[in-house]
Design an enzyme around this catalytic site. Structure first.
Site, PDB file in Angstrom:
ATOM      1  N   HIS A 273       0.818  -1.211   0.000  1.00 39.85           N
ATOM      2  CA  HIS A 273       0.000   0.000   0.000  1.00 39.85           C
ATOM      3  C   HIS A 273       0.850   1.259   0.000  1.00 39.85           C
ATOM      4  CE1 HIS A 273      -3.920  -2.087   1.525  1.00 39.85           C
ATOM      5  NE2 HIS A 273      -3.765  -2.151   0.211  1.00 39.85           N
TER       6      HIS A 273
ATOM      7  N   HIS B 106      -4.728  -5.433 -11.101  1.00 43.01           N
ATOM      8  CA  HIS B 106      -3.422  -4.890 -10.722  1.00 43.01           C
ATOM      9  C   HIS B 106      -2.353  -5.077 -11.803  1.00 43.01           C
ATOM     10  CE1 HIS B 106      -4.396  -3.450  -6.713  1.00 43.01           C
ATOM     11  NE2 HIS B 106      -5.139  -4.518  -6.559  1.00 43.01           N
TER      12      HIS B 106
END
Length: 410
Positions: free
Chosen positions: A255, A391
Site C-alpha cells: 500500500h 493490478h
C-alpha cells in the site's frame, strides 16, 4: 520481456484481459466471474463480489481505450448492466457488497463503491454513455461516506445507510482517492480532483505516523491501515487475523507503493490542469519517501519478494509476496521515473518485472495471487474472488504512460 517496450506492455495487458474472456467468465445471470483458477482456467466460485464486478467494467473499458480485443466493448456494456441489475439498490442508491443466487450481503462498503466510481469513470473515458451513473455514485460517496472534518471517508454502513461501523480504514480511502482522480480524468470536474488531493494529503501527510521502531525509517512517517471513528490509529485491530482479505494487521509495503504511484499520478494530472497548485510541492517527494520506505521495510534482499505485512518493530508478519503488491511496485516505479527521470526507478521497475515474470506469471495469463518466501505459488480457490487482473493491467498501463504514451491520451 522488455518492460520498456510499449508493444510488449500492450501485449501483456491484452494477455491479462484474455484470461477473463467472456467465454470463460460469463455467468447465466449476465455477470462475469473473477474466480478463475490461475493454472487450469476453471471457474471455482459463482458468487459476485462488488469489487470484482466493478473491476470488470474498469478493465474492459480500458480494453476499448487501447483498441484491445473486440469483445471488450460488449463486455463493458454487460459489466455495467450487471452492476445496475444485480448490485445496485434503487431505494438507497447503494451497491450490495456480495451477490449470489440465494443470498446477498447488502452492506454499503466504501471500498466497493470506490471501485464502482472507478469503473464508471473508465467507461466514460472510453466513450460509453454512463455520465449519469458516474455522477450518482460520486455524489453518494460524498453524501454518505465522506467526513469533511477529516477529509476522509467512513468505511461501512448497513443497507439503509442508517447505522455505520466505528471502523475507519486507509485502504478504502486510498481507492476512493484513485476513483476521484479517475472521475476527474473522465469529466474534468475540478471537485473530483480536489477531493482526491484532500484524501491523499489527509492520509499520507497529516495522519501518517512515526509510532514505529523501524531503525532505518526513524524519520519517515508511515501509513497505518486501521483507525477508530475519530481517525486515531488502532494498533490492535485484527492483530489476531493477520491474513484478513481486506484488513490485515500491520504496515503494508504494497500500500505504500500504491500510494507512491497515486501521488505521482496526481502530480501528473496537476501538471496538465493546474501546474502551480501548491500540492505539487509535496506530492512527488512524499511519493518517493513512501516508495523507499516500502522497499526498506518489505524487500527480501536474499530471495527477492516483498513481505505482505510488517509489524511496527520492522519484523515481517506475513512474508508471502502478493502479486498485487509487486504490480503496484511496478506502477510506482514507472510513475516516479516518468515524474523525476531518476534511473534508479527505471532499474527497480525492470527488476520488479523480472521478479513477476519469473515467479508470479501464471499459465492462464494473470499473476498468481501470491508466492511464499521461497517463491512457491499460493493458490487460494476459496473465493469470493475480487481480482480479475486489475493490478497487473494497472502495471502495464503505468509502464505505457512512462515509456511510451498514455493510451488514454494524457
Amino acid at each position: 520481456m522488455d518492460p520498456t517496450d510499449t508493444a510488449t506492455l500492450r501485449a501483456r495487458l491484452v494477455d491479462v484481459l484474455e484470461c477473463y474472456h467472456p467465454d470463460r467468465t460469463a455467468c447465466p445471470h449476465d455477470g462475469f466471474q473473477a474466480a478463475v483458477h490461475p493454472e487450469t482456467g476453471d471457474r471455482y466460485d459463482d458468487r459476485h463480489h462488488l469489487v470484482a464486478s466493478a473491476r470488470f467494467l474498469a478493465n474492459t473499458s480500458l480494453g476499448v481505450q487501447i483498441d484491445g480485443p473486440d469483445w471488450c466493448a460488449a463486455a463493458a456494456e454487460q459489466a455495467a448492466a450487471f452492476l445496475r441489475s444485480a448490485h445496485h439498490d434503487a431505494a438507497s442508491g447503494g451497491y450490495d457488497w456480495l451477490v449470489d443466487d440465494e443470498t446477498r450481503d447488502d452492506r454499503r462498503v466504501c471500498y466497493g463503491h470506490a471501485f464502482v466510481l472507478l469503473g464508471y469513470a473508465r467507461a466514460v473515458e472510453a466513450g460509453f454513455d454512463f455520465e449519469a451513473e458516474l455522477r450518482a455514485v460520486a455524489n453518494l460517496l460524498v453524501e454518505q461516506f465522506f467526513e469533511s472534518e477529516y477529509d476522509l471517508c467512513a468505511s461501512e454502513f448497513d443497507a439503509d445507510f442508517e447505522t455505520g461501523s466505528a471502523y475507519r480504514g486507509q485502504n478504502a480511502n486510498m481507492h476512493a482517492c484513485e476513483a476521484f482522480l479517475a472521475a476527474h480524468r473522465a469529466t474534468r470536474d475540478r471537485d473530483h480532483l480536489d477531493r482526491a488531493i484532500a484524501i491523499a494529503r489527509a492520509l499520507t501527510v497529516e495522519r501518517a505516523t512515526d509510532d514505529h521502531s523501524i531503525d532505518d525509517l526513524a524519520d519517515v512517517p508511515l501509513i497505518w491501515e486501521h483507525y477508530d471513528a475519530d481517525w486515531t490509529p488502532d494498533f490492535e485491530y485484527n492483530r489476531s487475523d493477520p491474513r484478513d482479505q481486506f484488513r490485515p494487521w500491520g504496515y503494508q509495503p504494497g500500500h505504500h507503493l500504491e500510494w507512491a504511484k497515486l501521488l505521482g499520478q496526481i502530480d501528473r494530472r496537476l501538471e496538465h490542469v493546474a501546474p502551480d497548485h501548491e500540492a505539487r510541492e509535496w506530492l512527488c517527494d512524499r511519493g518517493i519517501a513512501l516508495f523507499d520506505a516500502a522497499v526498506e521495510m518489505g524487500w527480501d534482499e536474499t530471495l527477492g519478494g516483498l513481505a505482505y505485512t510488517v509489524a511496527p518493530d520492522g519484523e515481517p508478519v506475513v512474508e508471502d509476496t502478493y502479486g498485487w503488491a509487486i504490480a503496484e511496485g511496478i506502477g510506482a516505479a514507472a510513475t516516479l521515473f516518468e515524474r523525476r527521470d531518476d534511473v534508479r526507478f527505471r532499474e527497480t521497475y525492470q527488476g520488479l518485472w523480472e521478479f513477476a515474470r519469473t515467479h508470479l506469471d501464471a499459465p492462464q495469463g494473470d499473476f498468481y495471487q501470491a508466492v511464499t518466501p521461497t517463491n512457491e505459488a499460493v493458490i487460494d480457490s476459496d473465493g469470493p474472488a475480487v481480482e480479475p487482473g486489475y493490478h497487473p493491467i494497472g502495471a502495464c498501463l503505468a509502464g505505457l504512460a512512462a515509456f511510451g504514451e498514455d493510451p488514454r491520451g494524457e
